[in-house]
Design an enzyme around this catalytic site. Sequence first.
Site, PDB file in Angstrom:
ATOM      1  N   SER A 129       0.818  -1.219   0.000  1.00 48.21           N
ATOM      2  CA  SER A 129       0.000   0.000   0.000  1.00 48.21           C
ATOM      3  C   SER A 129       0.849   1.265   0.000  1.00 48.21           C
ATOM      4  O   SER A 129       1.908   1.332   0.643  1.00 48.21           O
ATOM      5  CB  SER A 129      -0.885  -0.007   1.254  1.00 48.21           C
TER       6      SER A 129
ATOM      7  N   GLU B 140       0.220   3.647   1.735  1.00 43.48           N
ATOM      8  CA  GLU B 140       0.292   4.077   3.140  1.00 43.48           C
ATOM      9  C   GLU B 140       1.680   3.829   3.719  1.00 43.48           C
ATOM     10  O   GLU B 140       2.074   4.479   4.687  1.00 43.48           O
ATOM     11  CB  GLU B 140      -0.752   3.339   3.978  1.00 43.48           C
TER      12      GLU B 140
ATOM     13  N   TYR C 268      -1.690   0.080  10.678  1.00 50.61           N
ATOM     14  CA  TYR C 268      -1.955  -0.558   9.382  1.00 50.61           C
ATOM     15  C   TYR C 268      -0.721  -0.453   8.481  1.00 50.61           C
ATOM     16  O   TYR C 268      -0.274  -1.448   7.889  1.00 50.61           O
ATOM     17  CB  TYR C 268      -3.157   0.117   8.711  1.00 50.61           C
TER      18      TYR C 268
HETATM   19  P1  NAP Z   1     -11.400  -4.524   1.649  1.00 51.91           P
HETATM   20  O1  NAP Z   1     -12.542  -4.204   0.750  1.00 51.91           O
HETATM   21  O2  NAP Z   1     -11.381  -3.988   3.030  1.00 51.91           O
HETATM   22  O3  NAP Z   1     -11.282  -6.130   1.705  1.00 51.91           O
HETATM   23  C1  NAP Z   1     -10.459  -6.761   2.654  1.00 51.91           C
HETATM   24  C2  NAP Z   1     -10.673  -8.255   2.533  1.00 51.91           C
HETATM   25  O4  NAP Z   1      -9.884  -8.915   3.533  1.00 51.91           O
HETATM   26  C3  NAP Z   1     -12.122  -8.706   2.771  1.00 51.91           C
HETATM   27  O5  NAP Z   1     -12.418  -9.766   1.899  1.00 51.91           O
HETATM   28  C4  NAP Z   1     -12.081  -9.197   4.208  1.00 51.91           C
HETATM   29  O6  NAP Z   1     -13.084 -10.134   4.521  1.00 51.91           O
HETATM   30  C5  NAP Z   1     -10.723  -9.872   4.203  1.00 51.91           C
HETATM   31  N1  NAP Z   1     -10.220 -10.131   5.550  1.00 51.91           N
HETATM   32  C6  NAP Z   1     -10.232  -9.315   6.634  1.00 51.91           C
HETATM   33  N2  NAP Z   1      -9.733  -9.951   7.696  1.00 51.91           N
HETATM   34  C7  NAP Z   1      -9.393 -11.197   7.286  1.00 51.91           C
HETATM   35  C8  NAP Z   1      -8.845 -12.342   7.940  1.00 51.91           C
HETATM   36  N3  NAP Z   1      -8.547 -12.344   9.239  1.00 51.91           N
HETATM   37  N4  NAP Z   1      -8.638 -13.466   7.189  1.00 51.91           N
HETATM   38  C9  NAP Z   1      -8.954 -13.499   5.887  1.00 51.91           C
HETATM   39  N5  NAP Z   1      -9.486 -12.451   5.214  1.00 51.91           N
HETATM   40  C10 NAP Z   1      -9.697 -11.317   5.919  1.00 51.91           C
HETATM   41  O7  NAP Z   1     -10.010  -4.095   0.968  1.00 51.91           O
HETATM   42  P2  NAP Z   1      -9.700  -3.726  -0.553  1.00 51.91           P
HETATM   43  O8  NAP Z   1      -9.920  -2.278  -0.738  1.00 51.91           O
HETATM   44  O9  NAP Z   1     -10.362  -4.700  -1.438  1.00 51.91           O
HETATM   45  O10 NAP Z   1      -8.124  -3.944  -0.580  1.00 51.91           O
HETATM   46  C11 NAP Z   1      -7.548  -5.210  -0.888  1.00 51.91           C
HETATM   47  C12 NAP Z   1      -6.141  -5.271  -0.315  1.00 51.91           C
HETATM   48  O11 NAP Z   1      -5.348  -4.216  -0.863  1.00 51.91           O
HETATM   49  C13 NAP Z   1      -6.052  -5.097   1.198  1.00 51.91           C
HETATM   50  O12 NAP Z   1      -4.957  -5.874   1.656  1.00 51.91           O
HETATM   51  C14 NAP Z   1      -5.748  -3.631   1.376  1.00 51.91           C
HETATM   52  O13 NAP Z   1      -5.081  -3.412   2.593  1.00 51.91           O
HETATM   53  C15 NAP Z   1      -4.845  -3.373   0.177  1.00 51.91           C
HETATM   54  N6  NAP Z   1      -4.847  -2.047  -0.391  1.00 51.91           N
HETATM   55  C16 NAP Z   1      -6.009  -1.417  -0.692  1.00 51.91           C
HETATM   56  C17 NAP Z   1      -5.992  -0.175  -1.295  1.00 51.91           C
HETATM   57  C18 NAP Z   1      -7.253   0.545  -1.689  1.00 51.91           C
HETATM   58  O14 NAP Z   1      -7.186   1.760  -1.935  1.00 51.91           O
HETATM   59  N7  NAP Z   1      -8.383  -0.123  -1.792  1.00 51.91           N
HETATM   60  C19 NAP Z   1      -4.755   0.425  -1.593  1.00 51.91           C
HETATM   61  C20 NAP Z   1      -3.590  -0.264  -1.293  1.00 51.91           C
HETATM   62  C21 NAP Z   1      -3.643  -1.501  -0.707  1.00 51.91           C
HETATM   63  P3  NAP Z   1     -14.586  -9.637   4.941  1.00 51.91           P
HETATM   64  O15 NAP Z   1     -15.281  -9.318   3.649  1.00 51.91           O
HETATM   65  O16 NAP Z   1     -15.139 -10.823   5.637  1.00 51.91           O
HETATM   66  O17 NAP Z   1     -14.400  -8.440   5.812  1.00 51.91           O
HETATM   67  O1  F7E Z   2      -9.112   8.108   4.032  1.00 52.96           O
HETATM   68  C1  F7E Z   2      -9.541  11.515   5.285  1.00 52.96           C
HETATM   69  C2  F7E Z   2      -8.597  10.616   6.056  1.00 52.96           C
HETATM   70  O2  F7E Z   2     -10.108   6.001   4.939  1.00 52.96           O
HETATM   71  C3  F7E Z   2      -8.606   8.981   3.050  1.00 52.96           C
HETATM   72  C4  F7E Z   2      -7.320   2.131   2.447  1.00 52.96           C
HETATM   73  O3  F7E Z   2      -7.828   1.441   1.328  1.00 52.96           O
HETATM   74  O4  F7E Z   2      -6.114   3.655   1.038  1.00 52.96           O
HETATM   75  C5  F7E Z   2      -7.074   3.585   2.075  1.00 52.96           C
HETATM   76  O5  F7E Z   2      -6.604   4.266   3.222  1.00 52.96           O
HETATM   77  C6  F7E Z   2      -8.355  10.350   3.669  1.00 52.96           C
HETATM   78  C7  F7E Z   2      -7.551  10.318   4.979  1.00 52.96           C
HETATM   79  O6  F7E Z   2      -8.424   5.935   3.016  1.00 52.96           O
HETATM   80  C8  F7E Z   2     -12.842  11.118   6.712  1.00 52.96           C
HETATM   81  O7  F7E Z   2      -8.083  11.269   7.215  1.00 52.96           O
HETATM   82  C9  F7E Z   2     -11.541  12.753   6.146  1.00 52.96           C
HETATM   83  O8  F7E Z   2      -6.596  11.322   4.963  1.00 52.96           O
HETATM   84  O9  F7E Z   2     -10.677   6.726   2.581  1.00 52.96           O
HETATM   85  P1  F7E Z   2      -9.689   6.642   3.667  1.00 52.96           P
HETATM   86  P2  F7E Z   2      -6.898   5.820   3.470  1.00 52.96           P
HETATM   87  O10 F7E Z   2      -6.701   6.076   4.904  1.00 52.96           O
HETATM   88  O11 F7E Z   2      -6.113   6.656   2.522  1.00 52.96           O
HETATM   89  C10 F7E Z   2      -4.831   3.097   1.363  1.00 52.96           C
HETATM   90  C11 F7E Z   2      -3.951   3.221   0.143  1.00 52.96           C
HETATM   91  C12 F7E Z   2      -4.919   1.730   1.910  1.00 52.96           C
HETATM   92  O12 F7E Z   2      -4.015   0.916   1.733  1.00 52.96           O
HETATM   93  C13 F7E Z   2      -6.021   1.466   2.882  1.00 52.96           C
HETATM   94  O13 F7E Z   2      -6.264   0.058   2.991  1.00 52.96           O
HETATM   95  O14 F7E Z   2      -9.619  10.921   3.996  1.00 52.96           O
HETATM   96  N1  F7E Z   2     -10.894  11.598   5.853  1.00 52.96           N
HETATM   97  N2  F7E Z   2     -12.728  12.489   6.684  1.00 52.96           N
HETATM   98  C14 F7E Z   2     -11.674  10.573   6.186  1.00 52.96           C
HETATM   99  N3  F7E Z   2     -11.497   9.234   6.054  1.00 52.96           N
HETATM  100  C15 F7E Z   2     -12.509   8.424   6.470  1.00 52.96           C
HETATM  101  N4  F7E Z   2     -12.364   7.071   6.332  1.00 52.96           N
HETATM  102  N5  F7E Z   2     -13.667   8.929   7.003  1.00 52.96           N
HETATM  103  C16 F7E Z   2     -13.880  10.265   7.141  1.00 52.96           C
HETATM  104  O15 F7E Z   2     -14.922  10.692   7.635  1.00 52.96           O
END
Ligand code: NAP
Ligand code: F7E
Length: 337
Positions: free
Chosen positions: A131, A133, A154
């Site tokens: 990520s 992050e 995280y």
């Molecule tokens: P998501 O929608 O939150 O999906 C997370 C998945 O992980 C869900 O299927 C969840 O199951 C499963 N999970 C949670 N705890 C688990 C456990 N203990 N054992 C097995 N599975 C478990 O995340 P996403 O947005 O699709 O992201 C996919 C991956 O990419 C994640 O690793 C995330 O951290 C990473 N990532 C995401 C982003 C982004 O912007 N979306 C960016 C960079 C990296 P449930 O459905 O049962 O909760």
């Molecule tokens: O926040 C701000 C918050 O929770 C984005 C995950 O998929 O992307 C995701 O992480 C920004 C942050 O995503 C609210 O403070 C303001 O600056 O949508 P988010 P994230 O933290 O960037 C990365 C790449 C991952 O890997 C993660 O798994 O938005 N923000 N107000 C808020 N965020 C949330 N959630 N809720 C608010 O009310």
Amino acid sequence: MSRVALISGTTGQDGSYLSEFLLDKGYTVHGIKRRSSSFNTERIDRVDVHPRDGEARLFLHYSDLSDPASLSALIRDIRPDEIYNLGAQSHVRVSFDIPAYTADVTGLGALRMLEAARAADVDCRFYQASSSEMFGSAPPPQREQTPFHPRSPYACAKVYAYWTAVNHRESWDMFCANGILFNHESPRRGENFVTRKITRAVARIEAGIQDKLYLGNLDAVRDWGYAPEYVEAMWLALQQDTPDDYVVATGEGHTVREFVEAAFDRVGLDWQRYVEIDPRYFRPAEVDALIGDYTRARRRLGWAPKTLFGDLVRIMVDADRQLLEDERMGRLVRVDR
Ligand code: NAP
Ligand code: F7E
């Protein structure tokens, strides 16, 4: 013989799109679902039978990234050609509340998957969902060489998983690739991530069933792309001759405030009348600005984003308006909307 993929996190946003993508390519897909007290397969229910041949090629198995024995048994039985480790406790703010759980699932979970693959002695390729992050407070633009400075439990867990994948590549000669994906969104995005929280609220406010939207830091800058395009980069990373790590991003940064403004604009409303700041959504440590340089992915994978900020906002707002309309009409609601 069709190729076999195992996906952890199949029920999540990316897992559902990746399952569809691989099924379209003719793969047999095995997905891990975890036990929960209510249904958690909504995003993939629609793909359990592949439409092309009417034959089920998506199989779901109970397992958990915290349960090494079940992961080992699964990998031994399935003998996948490719493993995509997408499972995680993926919410950054929540990781401050449950840091040890996040480290266990998001960090050690990757180690458990890798060790299960190694112990099963299967010839497979491994994708780790890393990520942006991990870059945390390192200034943009961030690329593969940018030093990590994680700012949450995280992000710390993801740094551990990233290096564990690299270490398995270097120590055991495993084909491990990290995709360092910047934020990517879609109508399937979880409702407590900021983009989806905003687009859902816009649809509800327009419909008169919500009056305020409470948010935290509006100044954060993110590089938001479109999730269905990002899963292709995951696959491409595993089709190369040699394993490597890739930043996947759009290269464009926008503030949360800009996202809010664009989303309310789409329905002709002035966001300032509806948005209020609630300090509960501030984070103990914030990541101020993430903007990715995806040059390596473009050059080596031939990957580039197609859907940029304005289109992404439009797609998500329109999908949430349609979802609300379907719910109000009592129509069958599909996650894909
Ligand atoms: P998501 O929608 O939150 O999906 C997370 C998945 O992980 C869900 O299927 C969840 O199951 C499963 N999970 C949670 N705890 C688990 C456990 N203990 N054992 C097995 N599975 C478990 O995340 P996403 O947005 O699709 O992201 C996919 C991956 O990419 C994640 O690793 C995330 O951290 C990473 N990532 C995401 C982003 C982004 O912007 N979306 C960016 C960079 C990296 P449930 O459905 O049962 O909760
Ligand atoms: O926040 C701000 C918050 O929770 C984005 C995950 O998929 O992307 C995701 O992480 C920004 C942050 O995503 C609210 O403070 C303001 O600056 O949508 P988010 P994230 O933290 O960037 C990365 C790449 C991952 O890997 C993660 O798994 O938005 N923000 N107000 C808020 N965020 C949330 N959630 N809720 C608010 O009310």
